[in-house]
Design an enzyme around this catalytic site. Structure first.
Site, PDB file in Angstrom:
ATOM      1  N   VAL A  11       0.841  -1.193   0.000  1.00  0.00           N
ATOM      2  CA  VAL A  11       0.000   0.000   0.000  1.00  0.00           C
ATOM      3  C   VAL A  11       0.877   1.244   0.000  1.00  0.00           C
ATOM      4  CG1 VAL A  11      -1.804   1.266   1.216  1.00  0.00           C
ATOM      5  CG2 VAL A  11      -1.813  -1.236   1.246  1.00  0.00           C
ATOM      6  N   CYS A  12       0.767   2.060  -1.049  1.00  0.00           N
ATOM      7  CA  CYS A  12       1.482   3.326  -1.171  1.00  0.00           C
ATOM      8  C   CYS A  12       2.987   3.101  -0.968  1.00  0.00           C
ATOM      9  CB  CYS A  12       0.901   4.347  -0.193  1.00  0.00           C
ATOM     10  SG  CYS A  12       1.353   6.054  -0.554  1.00  0.00           S
ATOM     11  N   GLN A  13       3.601   3.725   0.017  1.00  0.00           N
ATOM     12  CA  GLN A  13       5.023   3.501   0.266  1.00  0.00           C
ATOM     13  C   GLN A  13       5.310   2.034   0.535  1.00  0.00           C
ATOM     14  OE1 GLN A  13       6.598   4.734   4.062  1.00  0.00           O
ATOM     15  NE2 GLN A  13       8.457   5.559   3.134  1.00  0.00           N
TER      16      GLN A  13
END
Length: 346
Positions: free
Chosen positions: A140-142
């Site tokens: 998720v994201c980073q």
């Protein structure tokens, strides 16, 4: 009949706002999430590997969720109705979540190699040992960047990849966060400040979309008066937005410098313990999910993965919404999450 005074609308808005605030003060806000879990292991200092048991035994492969360091992960399990984690457990997956915890002062020297090569590696190994199979990684994201790094450097740890709103090209047009990052001396900032405070970082994110994140959401708050379920959802999201951990200084500086300033993930110059991360080495089946109106990870920043990954089994899902909508919107839970679950079941 006498007409309403000119300020009657404002008076009514104020009355309903006070009523909503009073109702909200009586509601408990649990930040652990809606789905029960057990603490399975401690991959690093102050970190926990959570396990969410499948709702039924179907032999599905375990899923290891790799979340960002920046926020707390309960956005993935906000309520029983809006839970990515619950959707996976209902489909029969044992779900593991690596909770990074809250870095302390002594953690300022933890770098990206520690988080990925040591802690994430330990979590993936623990899941494989416990479940008898290497996990599918959901980044998720980073956290998606971390998952890509693990898949590129230690491919045997990973079965398949799902990336949600994950930046790959950090220099795309319209990336306001990247433009801000170009002006920061990350090494000087962390040498001076130590761990980066959550309050400072939250201020940066709010500055990217101030009207929507400040004025508009609170102008609409009185509409929740007399609707406890909707108010509870609002308060949980509000707590998530501001219950952020500080950032370990070294890892924060490395990510800002190597990814945002040098675009090292895309260019293959990002290294962990002396080993370069090459996206072309990733041959795992991969599903890349991005949001078309994302103000934090522009669609082009996520779509760049298609031109650099080595996998021939690559697919994309475009979500017609924003960054948070991927996790909490009704449309995401009605349309997007079932497609992710179906892909994992293939």
């Amino acid at each position: 009949m006498a007409e309403n005074p000119p300020d009657s609308g404002l008076t009514d808005w104020q009355r309903r706002l006070i009523e909503t605030l009073e109702q909200g003060a009586e509601l408990p806000v649990d930040t652990r999430g809606a789905t029960p879990f057990t603490l399975h292991a401690e991959p690093g200092p102050g970190m926990h590997l959570r396990r969410y048991a499948p709702a039924r035994s179907t032999g599905q492969r375990p899923v290891l969720i790799v979340y960002s360091l920046v926020n707390r992960p309960f956005i993935l399990d906000l309520t029983e109705r809006r839970s990515l984690i619950a959707a996976l457990t209902r489909a029969g997956h044992p779900v593991y979540l690596l909770d990074w915890g809250y870095p302390k002062g002594a953690d300022r020297f933890l770098g990206l190699a520690d988080y990925i090569d040591e802690f994430l590696t330990a979590a993936a190994a623990e899941v494989a040992t416990s479940e008898g199979a290497s996990p599918d990684l959901l980044g998720v994201c980073q956290g998606g960047v971390f998952a890509l790094c693990l898949a590129a450097l230690q491919p045997h740890r990973v079965h398949r990849l799902v990336n949600l709103v994950t930046p790959v090209d950090f220099h795309t047009p319209g990336d306001n966060l990247s433009r801000m990052a170009q002006e920061v001396d990350f090494d000087q900032a962390t040498q001076t400040l130590g761990n980066i405070s959550a309050e400072w970082l939250n201020g940066v994110f709010v500055a990217l979309k101030p009207y929507r994140l400040l004025a508009q959401r609170y102008m609409d708050l009185p509409e929740l008066a007399g609707h406890p379920e909707a108010l509870h959802d609002f308060l949980r999201l509000e707590r998530w937005m501001y219950d952020s951990p500080d950032q370990a200084a070294t890892a924060f500086a490395e990510f800002g410098r190597e990814c945002y300033q040098r675009n090292g993930l895309l260019r293959g110059t990002l290294t962990l313990n002396g080993r370069p991360v090459h996206l072309g080495n990733i041959e795992h089946p991969t599903l890349n999910v991005y949001a078309e109106q994302d103000h934090l990870v522009p669609a082009d920043a996520a779509r760049a993965l298609r031109d650099h990954i080595g996998s021939t089994d690559y697919g994309e899902l475009a979500f017609p919404g924003g960054h948070l909508g991927v996790f909490i919107s009704r449309r995401a839970h009605a349309e997007l999450l079932p497609r992710i679950v179906a892909w994992l079941a293939e």
